[in-house]
Design a protein around this motif. Structure first.
Motif, PDB file in Angstrom:
ATOM      1  N   SER A  75       1.738   6.736  -6.903  1.00 53.02           N
ATOM      2  CA  SER A  75       0.665   7.643  -7.338  1.00 53.02           C
ATOM      3  C   SER A  75       0.980   9.089  -6.978  1.00 53.02           C
ATOM      4  N   ARG A 104      -7.947   6.838  -1.897  1.00 51.99           N
ATOM      5  CA  ARG A 104      -9.152   6.186  -1.363  1.00 51.99           C
ATOM      6  C   ARG A 104      -8.922   4.678  -1.258  1.00 51.99           C
ATOM      7  N   ALA A 105      -8.321   4.086  -2.306  1.00 53.40           N
ATOM      8  CA  ALA A 105      -8.044   2.641  -2.291  1.00 53.40           C
ATOM      9  C   ALA A 105      -7.049   2.281  -1.191  1.00 53.40           C
ATOM     10  N   VAL A 106      -6.024   3.119  -1.017  1.00 57.42           N
ATOM     11  CA  VAL A 106      -5.023   2.869   0.030  1.00 57.42           C
ATOM     12  C   VAL A 106      -5.672   2.969   1.407  1.00 57.42           C
ATOM     13  N   GLN A 110       0.833  -1.207   0.000  1.00 60.29           N
ATOM     14  CA  GLN A 110       0.000   0.000   0.000  1.00 60.29           C
ATOM     15  C   GLN A 110       0.866   1.255   0.000  1.00 60.29           C
ATOM     16  N   ALA A 170      -8.395   8.914  -6.098  1.00 63.22           N
ATOM     17  CA  ALA A 170      -8.898   7.530  -6.202  1.00 63.22           C
ATOM     18  C   ALA A 170      -7.869   6.543  -5.642  1.00 63.22           C
ATOM     19  N   ALA A 171      -6.597   6.762  -5.928  1.00 66.15           N
ATOM     20  CA  ALA A 171      -5.547   5.894  -5.391  1.00 66.15           C
ATOM     21  C   ALA A 171      -5.488   6.014  -3.873  1.00 66.15           C
ATOM     22  N   GLU A 206      -7.297  11.127 -10.123  1.00 65.24           N
ATOM     23  CA  GLU A 206      -6.667   9.799 -10.104  1.00 65.24           C
ATOM     24  C   GLU A 206      -5.874   9.596  -8.808  1.00 65.24           C
ATOM     25  N   LYS A 243      -8.797   2.517   2.262  1.00 64.71           N
ATOM     26  CA  LYS A 243      -9.682   1.363   2.465  1.00 64.71           C
ATOM     27  C   LYS A 243      -8.876   0.133   2.859  1.00 64.71           C
ATOM     28  N   ARG A 244      -7.808  -0.129   2.145  1.00 66.71           N
ATOM     29  CA  ARG A 244      -6.999  -1.328   2.404  1.00 66.71           C
ATOM     30  C   ARG A 244      -6.242  -1.209   3.732  1.00 66.71           C
TER      31      ARG A 244
END
Length: 116
Positions: free
Chosen positions: A75, A94-96, A68, A91-92, A88, A98-99
């Motif tokens: 990014s 947000r993914a990090v 992560q 969004a990256a 973008e 969440k994980r």
């Protein structure tokens, strides 16, 4: 030791940059800083007290956090070079978030924590 900046260092750089970031991006940066602080605290306070030592599960967890970190680092640097848009990057992030927040939920409980 890694020469890469920590999650917190990257997000402080983002928050203090002259670029105007949207609220959502600033909030995600703050959540990444909090997650980094929680992980650092757990590792320093709890990890050293673990009687089991480093297990394969601990190493897998660490590897997941490092993945992560690498995703966020790549990014963030791509955004600094204008290779990706702010959307973008968000969004990256947000993914990090969440994980990483999910991974934090899998950390073993502190030995002194109550069993409520």
């Amino acid at each position: 030791m890694s020469e890469l900046p920590s999650f917190t260092e990257m997000m402080i750089e983002l928050l203090t940059s002259p670029e105007g970031w949207e609220y959502q991006t600033r909030e995600l940066a703050a959540r990444i800083i909090v997650a980094d602080a929680r992980l650092s605290w757990w590792h320093s306070a709890v990890g050293k007290l673990s009687s089991s030592g480093s297990s394969d599960k601990d190493l897998e967890l660490l590897d997941s956090f490092l993945e992560q970190h690498e995703m966020l680092f790549n990014s963030y640097n791509a955004r600094k070079r204008s290779e990706i848009s702010t959307g973008e990057l968000t969004a990256a992030m947000r993914a990090v978030v969440k994980r990483v927040e999910s991974l934090l939920g899998t950390l073993p409980r502190a030995p002194w924590a109550s069993s409520e």
